[in-house]
Design a protein around this motif. Structure first.
Motif, PDB file in Angstrom:
ATOM      1  N   ASP A 169      40.437 -16.332 107.124  1.00 49.80           N
ATOM      2  CA  ASP A 169      40.344 -17.674 106.583  1.00 49.80           C
ATOM      3  C   ASP A 169      39.125 -17.718 105.348  1.00 49.80           C
ATOM      4  N   GLY A 170      38.482 -16.628 105.132  1.00 53.11           N
ATOM      5  CA  GLY A 170      37.455 -16.609 104.212  1.00 53.11           C
ATOM      6  C   GLY A 170      36.203 -17.297 104.600  1.00 53.11           C
ATOM      7  N   ILE A 171      35.990 -17.621 105.709  1.00 55.32           N
ATOM      8  CA  ILE A 171      34.608 -18.352 106.272  1.00 55.32           C
ATOM      9  C   ILE A 171      33.734 -17.129 106.541  1.00 55.32           C
ATOM     10  N   ILE A 172      34.124 -16.269 106.998  1.00 60.07           N
ATOM     11  CA  ILE A 172      33.180 -15.113 107.147  1.00 60.07           C
ATOM     12  C   ILE A 172      33.690 -13.748 106.481  1.00 60.07           C
ATOM     13  N   GLN A 173      32.569 -12.822 106.467  1.00 62.26           N
ATOM     14  CA  GLN A 173      33.185 -11.601 106.036  1.00 62.26           C
ATOM     15  C   GLN A 173      32.836 -10.718 106.948  1.00 62.26           C
ATOM     16  N   ARG A 174      33.504  -9.552 107.162  1.00 61.69           N
ATOM     17  CA  ARG A 174      33.450  -8.472 107.996  1.00 61.69           C
ATOM     18  C   ARG A 174      32.671  -7.260 107.056  1.00 61.69           C
ATOM     19  N   ARG A 175      31.574  -6.641 107.374  1.00 61.23           N
ATOM     20  CA  ARG A 175      31.318  -5.510 106.571  1.00 61.23           C
ATOM     21  C   ARG A 175      31.032  -4.475 107.503  1.00 61.23           C
ATOM     22  N   ASP A 176      32.016  -3.356 107.022  1.00 59.75           N
ATOM     23  CA  ASP A 176      31.927  -1.910 107.787  1.00 59.75           C
ATOM     24  C   ASP A 176      31.264  -1.103 107.009  1.00 59.75           C
ATOM     25  N   TYR A 177      30.355  -0.361 107.362  1.00 59.20           N
ATOM     26  CA  TYR A 177      29.528   0.476 106.511  1.00 59.20           C
ATOM     27  C   TYR A 177      29.889   1.898 106.655  1.00 59.20           C
ATOM     28  N   GLN A 178      31.089   2.080 107.389  1.00 61.61           N
ATOM     29  CA  GLN A 178      31.526   3.448 107.237  1.00 61.61           C
ATOM     30  C   GLN A 178      30.705   4.464 107.852  1.00 61.61           C
ATOM     31  N   GLU A 179      29.830   4.135 108.783  1.00 59.79           N
ATOM     32  CA  GLU A 179      28.790   5.374 109.431  1.00 59.79           C
ATOM     33  C   GLU A 179      29.433   5.514 110.893  1.00 59.79           C
ATOM     34  N   VAL A 180      28.760   6.762 111.255  1.00 59.08           N
ATOM     35  CA  VAL A 180      28.986   7.267 112.468  1.00 59.08           C
ATOM     36  C   VAL A 180      27.372   7.205 113.239  1.00 59.08           C
ATOM     37  N   PRO A 181      27.144   6.639 114.328  1.00 57.20           N
ATOM     38  CA  PRO A 181      28.182   5.532 115.055  1.00 57.20           C
ATOM     39  C   PRO A 181      28.600   4.408 114.150  1.00 57.20           C
ATOM     40  N   PRO A 182      29.675   3.796 114.429  1.00 52.44           N
ATOM     41  CA  PRO A 182      30.152   2.825 113.724  1.00 52.44           C
ATOM     42  C   PRO A 182      29.130   1.617 113.592  1.00 52.44           C
ATOM     43  N   ARG A 183      28.810   1.006 112.237  1.00 54.69           N
ATOM     44  CA  ARG A 183      28.316  -0.186 112.032  1.00 54.69           C
ATOM     45  C   ARG A 183      28.885  -1.151 111.515  1.00 54.69           C
ATOM     46  N   VAL A 184      28.962  -2.342 112.114  1.00 55.57           N
ATOM     47  CA  VAL A 184      29.986  -3.265 111.197  1.00 55.57           C
ATOM     48  C   VAL A 184      29.009  -4.646 111.598  1.00 55.57           C
ATOM     49  N   ASP A 185      28.957  -5.528 110.488  1.00 52.00           N
ATOM     50  CA  ASP A 185      28.228  -6.643 110.849  1.00 52.00           C
ATOM     51  C   ASP A 185      29.111  -8.159 110.077  1.00 52.00           C
ATOM     52  N   TYR A 186      28.860  -9.406 110.568  1.00 51.40           N
ATOM     53  CA  TYR A 186      29.741 -10.277 110.091  1.00 51.40           C
ATOM     54  C   TYR A 186      28.397 -11.270 109.536  1.00 51.40           C
ATOM     55  N   GLU A 187      29.055 -11.996 108.332  1.00 49.30           N
ATOM     56  CA  GLU A 187      28.094 -12.677 107.677  1.00 49.30           C
ATOM     57  C   GLU A 187      28.934 -13.986 107.192  1.00 49.30           C
ATOM     58  N   ILE A 188      28.436 -15.112 107.038  1.00 48.09           N
ATOM     59  CA  ILE A 188      29.113 -16.225 106.756  1.00 48.09           C
ATOM     60  C   ILE A 188      29.077 -16.202 105.093  1.00 48.09           C
ATOM     61  N   THR A 189      30.197 -16.606 104.434  1.00 48.31           N
ATOM     62  CA  THR A 189      30.470 -16.584 103.097  1.00 48.31           C
ATOM     63  C   THR A 189      30.048 -17.711 102.414  1.00 48.31           C
ATOM     64  N   GLU A 190      30.272 -18.107 101.105  1.00 50.34           N
ATOM     65  CA  GLU A 190      29.797 -19.366 100.568  1.00 50.34           C
ATOM     66  C   GLU A 190      30.723 -20.467 101.097  1.00 50.34           C
ATOM     67  N   PHE A 191      31.780 -20.061 100.979  1.00 50.73           N
ATOM     68  CA  PHE A 191      32.912 -21.065 101.511  1.00 50.73           C
ATOM     69  C   PHE A 191      32.526 -21.564 102.834  1.00 50.73           C
ATOM     70  N   GLY A 192      32.210 -20.621 103.680  1.00 45.49           N
ATOM     71  CA  GLY A 192      31.981 -20.745 105.287  1.00 45.49           C
ATOM     72  C   GLY A 192      30.619 -21.389 105.307  1.00 45.49           C
ATOM     73  N   GLN A 193      29.777 -21.419 104.177  1.00 51.94           N
ATOM     74  CA  GLN A 193      28.478 -22.173 104.302  1.00 51.94           C
ATOM     75  C   GLN A 193      28.878 -23.800 104.035  1.00 51.94           C
ATOM     76  N   SER A 194      29.984 -23.993 103.310  1.00 54.21           N
ATOM     77  CA  SER A 194      30.014 -25.334 103.063  1.00 54.21           C
ATOM     78  C   SER A 194      30.771 -25.927 104.303  1.00 54.21           C
ATOM     79  N   LEU A 195      31.272 -25.194 105.011  1.00 54.25           N
ATOM     80  CA  LEU A 195      31.862 -25.679 106.293  1.00 54.25           C
ATOM     81  C   LEU A 195      30.786 -25.871 107.216  1.00 54.25           C
ATOM     82  N   SER A 196      30.012 -24.891 107.288  1.00 53.66           N
ATOM     83  CA  SER A 196      28.891 -25.186 108.389  1.00 53.66           C
ATOM     84  C   SER A 196      28.045 -26.115 108.242  1.00 53.66           C
TER      85      SER A 196
END
Length: 114
Positions: free
Chosen positions: A61-88
Motif C-alpha cells: 500500500d506504499g506505507i512502508i518500504q522494504r529495503r533488501d541490501y542483497q548481502e550474505v547473510p541477508p539484511r533487510v529493513d523496513y522504513e516508513i515512506t513519506e505517504f506513511g508518515q502522513s498516515l502516522s
C-alpha cells in the motif's frame, strides 16, 4: 461501490491501516528504519506469520518500504515512506487519547458485563 468510494474518509484510512497490528508497527517505524528482528521484539504478542503479512500489506500500500541490501547473510529493513508518515501523523491523536484514558479503559475492561 468500492470501499474507496465511501463517504467517510475514516473508512478509507482503516482500509489501509485497520486491524490490531498495523498501527503498532507504524508506531515502531516512526523512529527510523528497523530490521525484522527488531520489529518482532518490539511488537509484542504478534506471530511471525502475521508480522510478515502485515509488513507485506503495508509495503504493497506504499506505507512502508522494504529495503533488501542483497548481502550474505541477508539484511533487510523496513522504513516508513513519506505517504506513511502522513498516515502516522493522523494516528498521533489516537495514541494521545489512549495514553490519557489508559486507566479508565483498563477499568472498563475489568468490569463484568451487565
Amino acid at each position: 461501490m468500492s470501499s474507496i468510494e465511501k463517504d467517510c474518509g475514516l473508512e478509507v484510512a482503516l482500509s489501509v491501516v485497520g486491524g490490531k497490528w498495523k498501527p503498532i508497527v507504524l508506531f515502531h517505524l516512526n523512529g527510523g528504519p528497523r530490521r525484522y528482528g527488531e520489529l518482532k521484539r518490539l511488537v509484542t504478542g504478534i506471530s511471525e506469520k502475521v508480522l510478515i503479512q502485515q509488513l507485506r500489506e503495508l509495503a504493497r500500500d506504499g506505507i512502508i518500504q522494504r529495503r533488501d541490501y542483497q548481502e550474505v547473510p541477508p539484511r533487510v529493513d523496513y522504513e516508513i515512506t513519506e505517504f506513511g508518515q502522513s498516515l502516522s501523523a493522523a494516528l498521533v491523536p489516537l495514541c494521545d487519547w489512549g495514553t490519557a484514558n489508559r486507566a479508565r479503559v483498563q477499568e472498563l475492561l475489568r468490569a463484568p458485563l451487565a
